[in-house]
Scaffold this motif. Structure first.
Motif, PDB file in Angstrom:
ATOM      1  N   GLU A  65       0.844  -1.197   0.000  1.00  0.00           N
ATOM      2  CA  GLU A  65       0.000   0.000   0.000  1.00  0.00           C
ATOM      3  C   GLU A  65       0.877   1.244   0.000  1.00  0.00           C
ATOM      4  O   GLU A  65       1.842   1.338   0.773  1.00  0.00           O
ATOM      5  N   HIS A  81      -3.329   0.408  -3.664  1.00  0.00           N
ATOM      6  CA  HIS A  81      -2.727  -0.919  -3.605  1.00  0.00           C
ATOM      7  C   HIS A  81      -1.920  -1.111  -4.886  1.00  0.00           C
ATOM      8  O   HIS A  81      -2.428  -0.824  -5.982  1.00  0.00           O
ATOM      9  N   PRO A 122      -6.934  -3.109  -7.840  1.00  0.00           N
ATOM     10  CA  PRO A 122      -8.092  -2.835  -6.988  1.00  0.00           C
ATOM     11  C   PRO A 122      -7.945  -3.480  -5.617  1.00  0.00           C
ATOM     12  O   PRO A 122      -7.292  -4.522  -5.471  1.00  0.00           O
ATOM     13  N   PRO A 123      -8.566  -2.893  -4.611  1.00  0.00           N
ATOM     14  CA  PRO A 123      -8.386  -3.380  -3.231  1.00  0.00           C
ATOM     15  C   PRO A 123      -9.025  -4.729  -2.937  1.00  0.00           C
ATOM     16  O   PRO A 123      -8.731  -5.319  -1.893  1.00  0.00           O
ATOM     17  N   HIS A 124      -9.877  -5.252  -3.837  1.00  0.00           N
ATOM     18  CA  HIS A 124     -10.498  -6.542  -3.536  1.00  0.00           C
ATOM     19  C   HIS A 124      -9.551  -7.718  -3.745  1.00  0.00           C
ATOM     20  O   HIS A 124      -9.837  -8.821  -3.290  1.00  0.00           O
ATOM     21  N   VAL A 125      -8.419  -7.509  -4.396  1.00  0.00           N
ATOM     22  CA  VAL A 125      -7.463  -8.597  -4.615  1.00  0.00           C
ATOM     23  C   VAL A 125      -6.685  -8.838  -3.321  1.00  0.00           C
ATOM     24  O   VAL A 125      -6.010  -7.932  -2.820  1.00  0.00           O
ATOM     25  N   PRO A 126      -6.746 -10.031  -2.740  1.00  0.00           N
ATOM     26  CA  PRO A 126      -6.026 -10.288  -1.485  1.00  0.00           C
ATOM     27  C   PRO A 126      -4.529 -10.048  -1.653  1.00  0.00           C
ATOM     28  O   PRO A 126      -3.957 -10.308  -2.725  1.00  0.00           O
ATOM     29  N   TRP A 127      -3.904  -9.586  -0.594  1.00  0.00           N
ATOM     30  CA  TRP A 127      -2.481  -9.260  -0.675  1.00  0.00           C
ATOM     31  C   TRP A 127      -1.637 -10.459  -1.089  1.00  0.00           C
ATOM     32  O   TRP A 127      -0.711 -10.332  -1.892  1.00  0.00           O
ATOM     33  N   ILE A 298      -6.033  -9.880 -11.658  1.00  0.00           N
ATOM     34  CA  ILE A 298      -7.143  -9.145 -11.053  1.00  0.00           C
ATOM     35  C   ILE A 298      -8.473  -9.827 -11.357  1.00  0.00           C
ATOM     36  O   ILE A 298      -9.315 -10.020 -10.471  1.00  0.00           O
ATOM     37  N   TRP A 301      -8.560 -13.710  -9.624  1.00  0.00           N
ATOM     38  CA  TRP A 301      -7.723 -13.865  -8.438  1.00  0.00           C
ATOM     39  C   TRP A 301      -8.049 -15.141  -7.661  1.00  0.00           C
ATOM     40  O   TRP A 301      -7.161 -15.735  -7.030  1.00  0.00           O
ATOM     41  N   GLU A 302      -9.306 -15.595  -7.734  1.00  0.00           N
ATOM     42  CA  GLU A 302      -9.652 -16.816  -7.009  1.00  0.00           C
ATOM     43  C   GLU A 302      -8.891 -18.021  -7.551  1.00  0.00           C
ATOM     44  O   GLU A 302      -8.483 -18.907  -6.801  1.00  0.00           O
TER      45      GLU A 302
END
Length: 337
Positions: A65, A81, A122-127, A298, A301-302
């Motif tokens: 971040e 991010h 985007p912030p929804h992608v886990p670190w 992105i 990501w799953e």
């Protein structure tokens, strides 16, 4: 701040080091996740990377971040991010002989340019998934080096992180049928989950015979004989048996790509291969692919999350390094902050 350094052969330490300053042209990043690569174990084993031997900062697979932005930087804002291009850092490759390592609380990107040194995600992608961007770029470059065409058939040896990334990239390139080969059942299951059309357990099956079943047969060379109809062989394992199998199986005009690090010299009988007109290509890094993979990371990501086997907090980073370096203990270890 805290940073992991190689301080001698086989020795790492978490040390307090000066916090980097963010200049007018720079971006300061709080690292949120950093993957551990097989090269980290090699750097540790030899005691670092000259000329920084003995004090080598580790970690080259970061996501983080943005916490400060220089006034001359555009396209990046505080709180963004980001994923990073370690090879583009002007103070040396991050975590691979440069002045900084990403197994640290903070890194600074000097003379930062969006799209060159870092990219906003985007912030929804886990670190821990974002931290896969760098190794997936390695896999993408390896695939690009083999010049896949829509409809090609391919086999990837080694279903570790790079091999799995190669399976994904081959399918994205239009490969009609991709096979993953490994010895570990769990890895083969992951290969199927990320998109492989079939898998082969090389401990239990004849790889060449199974490839012939899956891809048909084709001319072996300018002389009589038949080989599997596989167009592309990609070595992401680095075992001598892989090269032996690929070279013995390759049809006329096939391509063999090598992205794995072979730790010992390999013997190749070029006389036997001459009539196959086999193309052999080597792959290192990611000259242009570092952000080529980001859009797919992105969007899916799953799927990429399946590649991560272990997440370990930074407070246990030395355990994470040991885990990643122990054969068979883990597949992809990511340190989280």
């Amino acid at each position: 701040m805290r940073s992991v350094l190689v301080t001698g052969p086989g020795t790492t330490e978490v040390r307090e080091v000066p916090r980097p300053e963010c200049g007018d042209d720079d971006v300061l990043i709080a690292v949120k996740a950093c993957g551990i690569c097989g090269s980290d174990a090699m750097y540790t084993a030899v005691g670092g990377i000259p000329p920084r031997q003995g004090a080598t900062p580790l970690g080259h697979e970061p996501a983080g971040e943005v916490v400060a932005v220089g006034r001359n930087v555009t396209g990046i804002g505080e709180g963004d991010h980001v994923v990073v291009n370690p090879m583009a850092a002007i103070d040396g490759i991050i975590g691979s002989g440069g002045a900084q390592g990403a197994l640290s609380d903070l890194i600074v990107i000097r003379e930062a340019r969006a799209g060159v040194h870092l990219r906003v995600i985007p912030p929804h992608v886990p670190w821990e998934v974002a931290a896969l961007n760098e190794p997936m770029a390695v896999a993408r470059h390896a695939v690009n080096r083999t010049s896949p065409k829509p409809g090609d058939t391919a086999v990837v040896f080694g279903a570790g992180p790079i091999g799995l990334g190669a399976v994904i990239s081959l399918k994205l390139a239009g490969a009609a049928h991709v096979v993953a080969v490994d010895l570990v059942p769990n890895r083969l299951e992951k290969a199927l989950a990320v998109g492989a059309d079939a898998v082969i357990n090389s401990a239990e099956e004849d790889v060449a015979a199974r490839l012939a079943e899956l891809h048909g047969t084709a001319r072996a060379g300018l002389v009589s004989g038949a080989k599997p109809g596989t167009d592309i062989y990609l070595d992401a394992a680095g075992a001598p048996a892989v090269l032996e199998t690929a070279l013995a199986s390759a049809k006329h005009g096939a391509t063999l790509g090598i992205v794995a690090v072979h730790k010992r010299p390999a013997s190749v009988d070029f006389g036997r291969l001459l009539t196959t007109e086999l193309t052999i290509v080597l792959s290192m890094g990611y000259p242009s692919e570092i952000f080529e993979v980001t859009d797919d990371l992105i969007a899916n990501w799953e799927k990429y999350a399946l590649i991560v086997s272990d997440t370990v907090p930074f407070g246990r980073v030395r355990e994470a390094l040991t885990l990643a370096a122990t054969p068979g203990a883990a597949e992809k270890v990511v340190v989280t902050f």
